[in-house]
Enzyme design. Sequence first.
Site, mmCIF file in Angstrom:
data_model
loop_
_atom_site.group_PDB
_atom_site.id
_atom_site.type_symbol
_atom_site.label_atom_id
_atom_site.label_comp_id
_atom_site.label_asym_id
_atom_site.label_seq_id
_atom_site.Cartn_x
_atom_site.Cartn_y
_atom_site.Cartn_z
ATOM 1 N N ALA A 68 0.589 -8.161 -14.367
ATOM 2 C CA ALA A 68 0.876 -7.788 -12.879
ATOM 3 C C ALA A 68 1.998 -7.045 -12.477
ATOM 4 O O ALA A 68 3.591 -7.295 -12.797
ATOM 5 C CB ALA A 68 0.119 -8.931 -11.983
ATOM 6 N N ASP A 69 2.273 -6.566 -11.083
ATOM 7 C CA ASP A 69 3.084 -5.690 -10.574
ATOM 8 C C ASP A 69 2.560 -5.062 -9.597
ATOM 9 O O ASP A 69 1.425 -4.382 -9.253
ATOM 10 C CB ASP A 69 3.962 -4.245 -11.444
ATOM 11 C CG ASP A 69 5.178 -4.032 -10.470
ATOM 12 O OD1 ASP A 69 6.156 -4.746 -10.733
ATOM 13 O OD2 ASP A 69 5.396 -3.087 -10.385
ATOM 14 N N THR A 70 2.929 -5.428 -8.326
ATOM 15 C CA THR A 70 2.770 -5.071 -6.756
ATOM 16 C C THR A 70 3.386 -4.171 -6.234
ATOM 17 O O THR A 70 4.692 -4.056 -6.309
ATOM 18 C CB THR A 70 2.457 -6.072 -6.004
ATOM 19 O OG1 THR A 70 1.119 -6.978 -6.918
ATOM 20 C CG2 THR A 70 1.883 -5.845 -4.493
ATOM 21 N N GLU A 71 3.480 -3.067 -5.163
ATOM 22 C CA GLU A 71 4.317 -2.534 -4.474
ATOM 23 C C GLU A 71 3.282 -2.149 -4.024
ATOM 24 O O GLU A 71 1.892 -2.485 -3.508
ATOM 25 C CB GLU A 71 4.599 -1.286 -5.573
ATOM 26 C CG GLU A 71 5.319 -0.964 -6.266
ATOM 27 C CD GLU A 71 6.494 -1.639 -6.549
ATOM 28 O OE1 GLU A 71 7.663 -1.988 -5.775
ATOM 29 O OE2 GLU A 71 6.475 -2.276 -8.005
ATOM 30 N N GLY A 105 -0.791 -3.889 -10.140
ATOM 31 C CA GLY A 105 -1.252 -2.740 -11.091
ATOM 32 C C GLY A 105 -1.679 -4.272 -12.165
ATOM 33 O O GLY A 105 -0.686 -5.086 -12.020
#
Length: 191
Positions: A68-71, A105
Site C-alpha cells: 500500500a501507499d498513501t498520498e 493505492g
Amino acid sequence: MKLILASASTRRAEILHAAGFSFSILSSAIDETPYPSESAHDLVKRLAVAKAELVAARTAGPAIVIGADTEVTLEGHIFGKPRSTDDARHMLEKLSGRTHAVVTGVALIRLPDADRRTFVESTLVQFAQLSPEEITRYLATGEPHDKAGAYAIQGRAGRYIPRIEGDYFNVVGLPLAHVTQALAELGWSED
C-alpha cells in the site's frame, strides 16, 4: 495461507492488528519519487504494486502479500512525507481551511499463482483554518514528520478535521473494508 504486510508503516500494522488479522511484516523499501506529471492516483497504485511485488518475490509458500501507499493531494499537487519542518509547515499552510483528497493505492498478490487485486481508494478531508501559532504548536509535537501531508488524523491533527467523506481508515493508511473484500475475493480465510 500466510498474510504478509509489505510495509514498514506502524499505522497500517495497527489497523490490521486492531481488526483481528494475523500477519507478518516484510519491509519493502522502494524509491517513492513521483514520475514527472504523474497523478497521485497513478503514483499510489504504482508504488503499492512495486511494494507487493518486491515482497512476493522474496516469499515462498501460500501467502497473500499486501502492498500500500498513501498520498495527500490538493489541486493536482501531491503532498508526500515532508522533507523538513519547513516543508511540513508549508504543507499545513496549504491544507489549512481547505478540502483535500487522501488516496491510497493497494495491491494484493496471492502466492503461488500470482493472482492479484489492485485498487485506489480516495477520501475527502476537510481541514479547519489553522493559525500560524496552531501550526507551530503542531509541528513541535513531531507528529507531522513521517506522514503524507504532514498530519495524522488519528493523532493530534484530528482536532483540526471537522469532516471527511469516505473511509476513515484510508486516511490513516489502509482502507480496511476494501482490503477485507479483496482478501475474500482471493480466497483468504482466517481458518
